[in-house]
Design an enzyme around this catalytic site. Structure first.
Site, PDB file in Angstrom:
ATOM      1  N   GLU A   9     -36.130 -23.238  18.531  1.00  0.00           N
ATOM      2  CA  GLU A   9     -36.474 -22.363  19.662  1.00  0.00           C
ATOM      3  C   GLU A   9     -37.985 -22.195  19.882  1.00  0.00           C
ATOM      4  O   GLU A   9     -38.449 -21.152  20.329  1.00  0.00           O
ATOM      5  CB  GLU A   9     -35.793 -20.992  19.513  1.00  0.00           C
ATOM      6  CG  GLU A   9     -34.286 -21.089  19.408  1.00  0.00           C
ATOM      7  CD  GLU A   9     -33.596 -19.741  19.280  1.00  0.00           C
ATOM      8  OE1 GLU A   9     -34.178 -18.717  19.650  1.00  0.00           O
ATOM      9  OE2 GLU A   9     -32.447 -19.732  18.790  1.00  0.00           O
TER      10      GLU A   9
ATOM     11  N   TRP B  50     -31.228  -6.041  27.124  1.00  0.00           N
ATOM     12  CA  TRP B  50     -32.630  -6.193  26.724  1.00  0.00           C
ATOM     13  C   TRP B  50     -33.530  -6.528  27.907  1.00  0.00           C
ATOM     14  O   TRP B  50     -34.614  -7.062  27.746  1.00  0.00           O
ATOM     15  CB  TRP B  50     -32.754  -7.236  25.614  1.00  0.00           C
ATOM     16  CG  TRP B  50     -32.234  -6.722  24.296  1.00  0.00           C
ATOM     17  CD1 TRP B  50     -31.773  -5.471  24.031  1.00  0.00           C
ATOM     18  CD2 TRP B  50     -32.115  -7.464  23.072  1.00  0.00           C
ATOM     19  NE1 TRP B  50     -31.364  -5.370  22.719  1.00  0.00           N
ATOM     20  CE2 TRP B  50     -31.555  -6.578  22.098  1.00  0.00           C
ATOM     21  CE3 TRP B  50     -32.406  -8.776  22.710  1.00  0.00           C
ATOM     22  CZ2 TRP B  50     -31.305  -6.975  20.786  1.00  0.00           C
ATOM     23  CZ3 TRP B  50     -32.156  -9.168  21.395  1.00  0.00           C
ATOM     24  CH2 TRP B  50     -31.622  -8.282  20.457  1.00  0.00           C
TER      25      TRP B  50
ATOM     26  N   LYS C 102     -50.040  -3.015  16.872  1.00  0.00           N
ATOM     27  CA  LYS C 102     -49.440  -4.169  16.188  1.00  0.00           C
ATOM     28  C   LYS C 102     -50.499  -4.939  15.409  1.00  0.00           C
ATOM     29  O   LYS C 102     -50.322  -5.252  14.226  1.00  0.00           O
ATOM     30  CB  LYS C 102     -48.772  -5.073  17.225  1.00  0.00           C
ATOM     31  CG  LYS C 102     -48.340  -6.443  16.704  1.00  0.00           C
ATOM     32  CD  LYS C 102     -47.883  -7.329  17.841  1.00  0.00           C
ATOM     33  CE  LYS C 102     -47.610  -8.751  17.369  1.00  0.00           C
ATOM     34  NZ  LYS C 102     -46.459  -8.860  16.457  1.00  0.00           N
TER      35      LYS C 102
ATOM     36  N   HIS D 295     -23.505 -14.154  17.601  1.00  0.00           N
ATOM     37  CA  HIS D 295     -24.224 -13.432  16.554  1.00  0.00           C
ATOM     38  C   HIS D 295     -24.447 -11.990  16.991  1.00  0.00           C
ATOM     39  O   HIS D 295     -24.759 -11.719  18.151  1.00  0.00           O
ATOM     40  CB  HIS D 295     -25.581 -14.085  16.265  1.00  0.00           C
ATOM     41  CG  HIS D 295     -26.431 -13.265  15.341  1.00  0.00           C
ATOM     42  ND1 HIS D 295     -26.108 -13.071  14.018  1.00  0.00           N
ATOM     43  CD2 HIS D 295     -27.568 -12.549  15.554  1.00  0.00           C
ATOM     44  CE1 HIS D 295     -27.020 -12.289  13.455  1.00  0.00           C
ATOM     45  NE2 HIS D 295     -27.900 -11.950  14.372  1.00  0.00           N
TER      46      HIS D 295
ATOM     47  N   ILE E  24     -29.449 -18.583  11.938  1.00  0.00           N
ATOM     48  CA  ILE E  24     -29.016 -17.909  13.163  1.00  0.00           C
ATOM     49  C   ILE E  24     -29.615 -18.566  14.406  1.00  0.00           C
ATOM     50  O   ILE E  24     -29.035 -18.510  15.478  1.00  0.00           O
ATOM     51  CB  ILE E  24     -29.370 -16.404  13.109  1.00  0.00           C
ATOM     52  CG1 ILE E  24     -28.684 -15.750  11.907  1.00  0.00           C
ATOM     53  CG2 ILE E  24     -28.980 -15.691  14.381  1.00  0.00           C
ATOM     54  CD1 ILE E  24     -27.186 -15.919  11.861  1.00  0.00           C
TER      55      ILE E  24
ATOM     56  N   ARG F  97     -51.447  -3.976  22.830  1.00  0.00           N
ATOM     57  CA  ARG F  97     -50.751  -4.057  21.534  1.00  0.00           C
ATOM     58  C   ARG F  97     -51.718  -3.890  20.354  1.00  0.00           C
ATOM     59  O   ARG F  97     -51.597  -4.555  19.320  1.00  0.00           O
ATOM     60  CB  ARG F  97     -49.974  -5.367  21.408  1.00  0.00           C
ATOM     61  CG  ARG F  97     -48.790  -5.447  22.352  1.00  0.00           C
ATOM     62  CD  ARG F  97     -47.940  -6.664  22.072  1.00  0.00           C
ATOM     63  NE  ARG F  97     -48.634  -7.897  22.399  1.00  0.00           N
ATOM     64  CZ  ARG F  97     -48.298  -9.094  21.942  1.00  0.00           C
ATOM     65  NH1 ARG F  97     -47.282  -9.220  21.128  1.00  0.00           N
ATOM     66  NH2 ARG F  97     -48.976 -10.166  22.299  1.00  0.00           N
ATOM     67  N   GLU F  98     -52.662  -2.977  20.520  1.00  0.00           N
ATOM     68  CA  GLU F  98     -53.658  -2.755  19.473  1.00  0.00           C
ATOM     69  C   GLU F  98     -53.023  -2.317  18.151  1.00  0.00           C
ATOM     70  O   GLU F  98     -53.467  -2.715  17.074  1.00  0.00           O
ATOM     71  CB  GLU F  98     -54.680  -1.688  19.912  1.00  0.00           C
ATOM     72  CG  GLU F  98     -55.557  -2.099  21.082  1.00  0.00           C
ATOM     73  CD  GLU F  98     -55.014  -1.679  22.423  1.00  0.00           C
ATOM     74  OE1 GLU F  98     -55.809  -1.472  23.349  1.00  0.00           O
ATOM     75  OE2 GLU F  98     -53.768  -1.544  22.553  1.00  0.00           O
TER      76      GLU F  98
ATOM     77  N   ARG G 126     -43.060  -5.192  15.689  1.00  0.00           N
ATOM     78  CA  ARG G 126     -42.316  -6.114  16.558  1.00  0.00           C
ATOM     79  C   ARG G 126     -42.240  -5.545  17.975  1.00  0.00           C
ATOM     80  O   ARG G 126     -41.711  -4.459  18.199  1.00  0.00           O
ATOM     81  CB  ARG G 126     -40.910  -6.316  15.994  1.00  0.00           C
ATOM     82  CG  ARG G 126     -39.931  -7.016  16.939  1.00  0.00           C
ATOM     83  CD  ARG G 126     -40.111  -8.507  16.926  1.00  0.00           C
ATOM     84  NE  ARG G 126     -38.963  -9.150  17.588  1.00  0.00           N
ATOM     85  CZ  ARG G 126     -39.072 -10.060  18.526  1.00  0.00           C
ATOM     86  NH1 ARG G 126     -40.255 -10.454  18.937  1.00  0.00           N
ATOM     87  NH2 ARG G 126     -38.007 -10.610  19.068  1.00  0.00           N
TER      88      ARG G 126
ATOM     89  N   HIS H 117     -36.005  -9.361   7.888  1.00  0.00           N
ATOM     90  CA  HIS H 117     -37.088  -8.505   8.366  1.00  0.00           C
ATOM     91  C   HIS H 117     -38.041  -8.101   7.242  1.00  0.00           C
ATOM     92  O   HIS H 117     -39.009  -7.387   7.475  1.00  0.00           O
ATOM     93  CB  HIS H 117     -36.522  -7.265   9.055  1.00  0.00           C
ATOM     94  CG  HIS H 117     -35.791  -7.605  10.319  1.00  0.00           C
ATOM     95  ND1 HIS H 117     -34.442  -7.879  10.330  1.00  0.00           N
ATOM     96  CD2 HIS H 117     -36.222  -7.770  11.593  1.00  0.00           C
ATOM     97  CE1 HIS H 117     -34.077  -8.167  11.568  1.00  0.00           C
ATOM     98  NE2 HIS H 117     -35.128  -8.119  12.346  1.00  0.00           N
TER      99      HIS H 117
END
Length: 758
Positions: free
Chosen positions: A487, A564, A19, A645, A434, A16-17, A518, A698
């Protein structure tokens, strides 16, 4: 001799470089120069990996700091005025379009995001306006080609096609569609001319819109655009690339146009082989055959692939991926904890390069059935079908005996809502979130320490409980009406459930880009699904014990878990969905027994896997998808309020199915779509309670109280005040804690002012 190709490669990096690079730049921790230098090294590594695996058609310009649709906007100057007026350099303008911008008296929202066809990737929606001068503007596509050339890799630059770009754009009704067709055509010709000057041999133009239902107007515009683009003799060979489905509406027109090659998907394109059989293929064109699945992680069945190739072998062929490998994890080499007995069935992006190479070798070998690579592959495919480790007959039988009454609550909404209001005793315009609260670096470290055995379960539990206690206190100080537990124990809203349900495999580094910086780590559905034990009840019960206000039990719905995850391929999706639904039902009933009065079962991804063709929506997907949601909660008491949702979805054309979900409250993404969804709900007499998102989570920008009041008053104008909830667009997991708290404080303050006014 047949060749091999990739449509695109994961840009995220093995670790994940990308990101980390982009986030460091956005936090002003590195300069633009450092970002560009490190990104260049990342691209070079990706090109070399593909070249070393024998790929002959390697893509450039598939890399992006955020999104390729956004890159295309910059390339052709489709930049809305509000971003140009910020006075930023090109890169910072780019990120302002992606994430919004707030500094001093400058405050601009980000562009809207939508799902990319039937994937979990999000693209930024272009806004085409009259004052735009569509023309060649950016140079990324050119310098990336030259970067690759400099290290000895000849690439085919890739570009989102003009028709796809136009059809996915937001255009206000007073503007002429025909004018944009002309402007885009001219801009693309400018790009092609420049590529010609650079000596580029191949250009891949991607038109996935061609696999959707096309109108006569679409086909006319496509021909108009490409007759113009292809009319001049050019050294540049253009490959028209499609994916995610078949081209039944336009196949014969494609054959008539002067493309060097046409790329078709033979994984999801169910009619592509039939079209070739019926109408043939051009002898003077190259067929790019999408055989290696770019959207799932199972090993390719070489027999099935070679059978397809043999049916079309009289044509000039290139063996291709079905779509970009952007949608699968980087490499299995990073999976050090996943048992070999499971890994042997899987192929991530790097492994799929090897599959392309082996398919080429086998297809060129008349005796391929005696080749050890073919024999080994077929052995693995056979073993997977016979593997009994995750086959649960009790679960399969439970699905078989489901009856129609198992998909509906006994009482009508009108009866339920009266009792629920008595029990909950909430004010008008109840406020909530949410579900998730910001996940800090500290929280992620603690979870990692626990998984690595550096802290014991008691220490971990104490830490998470402290975070829950803190977030309950924060919400009470903000004075939200319905609280959540935050969460903090969850890595992801789907992966967490996969960890506690049998039949799933969890990877260490199976990251896939969802949008921008993300990433998500989809679990793998390896077998039948069964709940081992309750896994959310203790955390949520503890949170409820800390407050007198109602607290939502937070669950992920079966369709979102299915969509997902990487699904198994040996069982119908419908049956997998029901298995997950029954497992979630057990958790729902345990939460209810624990005294939780509101249970939210998120179906954020309901629309995501709608079939590409509209005629298939109901029978092939929606009928069973809605039932899978309903099976989770049909047994609850009428006083238990069920929420769901949905985000980044357009519901206009499935509104009857949304109504049939029969959730007591639905919260939806609305802020980025100018609340247009509320008009649709009103027009269709939606009779349940709704919580339209009042701000975009976002973006890091914090809306002020006055801005919130304007939005909420618009919502009240469009809907019954007594059926409205006020909440953000989505979970707050990706936001900084300070941003989230400020935004929620302003949201609640605005609601209190409005309550006084009404």
């Amino acid at each position: 001799m047949v060749k091999i190709s990739t449509i695109g490669f994961p840009r995220i990096g093995e670790k994940r470089e990308l990101k980390k690079l982009v986030e460091s730049y956005l936090k002003n921790e590195i300069s633009q120069n450092e970002l560009e230098l490190k990104a260049k090294k990342l691209k070079e590594r990706h090109w070399k990996i593909q070249k070393n695996n024998g790929i002959e058609f390697i893509s450039s310009n598939d890399f992006s700091y955020y999104d390729t649709m956004l890159d295309t906007m910059i390339l052709i100057n489709a930049i809305p005025t509000q971003y140009k007026e910020l006075g930023l350099n090109e890169l910072d303008t780019y990120f302002a379009m992606a994430k919004g911008y707030q500094s001093g008296n400058k405050d601009v929202k980000a562009l809207a995001m939508k799902k990319w066809f039937n994937t979990n990737y999000h693209y930024l929606v272009p806004e085409l306006k009259k004052d735009m001068e569509i023309k060649l503007n950016g140079n990324k596509i050119f310098y990336e080609y030259l970067e690759a050339k400099k290290i000895g890799v000849d690439t085919k630059p890739v570009l989102i096609g003009p028709l796809t770009f136009l059809k996915l754009s937001k255009i206000s009704s007073e503007e002429s569609y025909d004018e944009y067709v002309q402007m885009l055509t001219s801009a693309y010709i400018e790009v092609i001319d420049k590529l010609n000057e650079l000596g580029v041999e191949y250009l891949q133009i991607e038109e996935p819109i061609l696999v959707t239902d096309l109108t006569e107007e679409d086909i006319k515009n496509f021909k108009l655009i490409y007759n113009e683009i292809l009319k001049d003799e050019s050294k540049l060979k253009i490959i028209l690339q499609t994916y995610f489905g078949d081209v039944r509406d336009i196949y014969r027109e494609l054959l008539d146009l002067n493309f060097y090659g046409i790329g078709l998907d033979f994984v999801e394109g169910e009619k592509n082989l039939e079209l070739i059989d019926k109408y043939g293929f051009s002898e003077n064109k190259t067929l790019f055959v999408g055989l290696v699945n770019g959207k799932n992680i199972w090993k390719n069945d070489y027999k099935k692939s070679i059978d397809i190739l043999n049916k079309i072998k009289k044509y000039t062929l290139v063996i291709n991926t079905s779509c970009s490998l952007l949608h699968v994890p980087y490499t299995l080499k990073s999976e050090t904890k996943l048992a070999k007995k499971y890994k042997r069935y899987l192929a991530f992006a790097e492994e799929k390069l090897k599959e392309l190479e082996e398919l080429k070798e086998l297809f060129c070998d008349e005796n391929y059935k005696e080749n050890s690579k073919f024999i080994q592959n077929q052995g693995i495919i056979k073993d997977k079908k016979e593997l009994a480790e995750f086959q649960f007959e009790d679960v399969r039988n439970e699905v078989k005996v489901l009856k129609e009454e198992d998909f509906n609550r006994k009482e009508k909404f009108e009866e339920r809502i009266i009792k629920q209001k008595e029990v909950l005793n909430l004010p008008k315009l109840p406020t909530t979130t949410i579900g998730s609260f910001p996940q800090t670096v500290e929280i992620r470290k603690i979870r990692r320490k626990y998984k690595n055995g550096d802290i014991n379960s008691k220490e971990y539990e104490m830490y998470i409980k402290e975070k829950i206690k803190n977030v309950i206190q924060i919400q009470e100080e903000i004075d939200l009406d319905v609280l959540v537990h935050g969460e903090f124990e969850r890595t992801d809203m789907v992966e967490y459930f996969g960890e506690y349900l049998e039949g799933f495999l969890i990877t260490e580094n199976g990251w896939v880009q969802s949008y921008g910086t993300r990433g998500v780590k989809p679990p793998i559905i390896f077998g039948d699904i069964k709940r081992k034990k309750a896994f959310t009840v203790d955390w949520i019960s503890y949170a409820q014990s800390l407050t007198k206000k109602p607290l939502k039990g937070m669950l992920t719905g079966p369709i979102t878990i299915l969509n997902w995850s990487f699904p198994r391929e040996d069982l119908p999706l419908e049956e997998i969905a029901y298995q997950i639904g029954l497992a979630i039902q057990e958790e729902v009933l345990d939460l209810e027994r624990a005294g939780i009065k509101i249970i939210q079962i998120d179906e954020a991804a309901l629309r995501e896997k709608l079939p590409i063709r509209k005629k298939d929506w109901k029978e092939k997907y929606l009928d069973w998808a809605i039932k899978a949601f309903k099976v989770t909660n049909f047994k609850v008491d009428l006083k238990t309020q069920i929420h769901t949702h949905m985000c980044y979805s357009e519901f206009e054309d499935i509104i009857s199915e949304i109504k049939s979900m029969d959730a007591d409250v639905i919260t939806i993404e609305a802020a980025k779509s100018d609340l247009s969804m509320l008009d649709v709900l009103a027009e269709n007499n939606y009779d349940k309670e709704i919580g339209p998102g009042v701000y975009d989570i976002h973006s890091p920008r914090v809306p002020g109280i006055d801005e919130f009041k304007i939005v909420i008053k618009k919502i009240i104008e469009k809907n019954d005040l007594n059926k409205l909830w006020i909440n953000p667009d989505c979970g707050l997991k990706t936001r900084a804690e300070s941003e989230a708290i400020k935004s929620l404080k302003n949201m609640v303050a605005s609601v209190k002012e409005i309550r006084k006014e009404i």
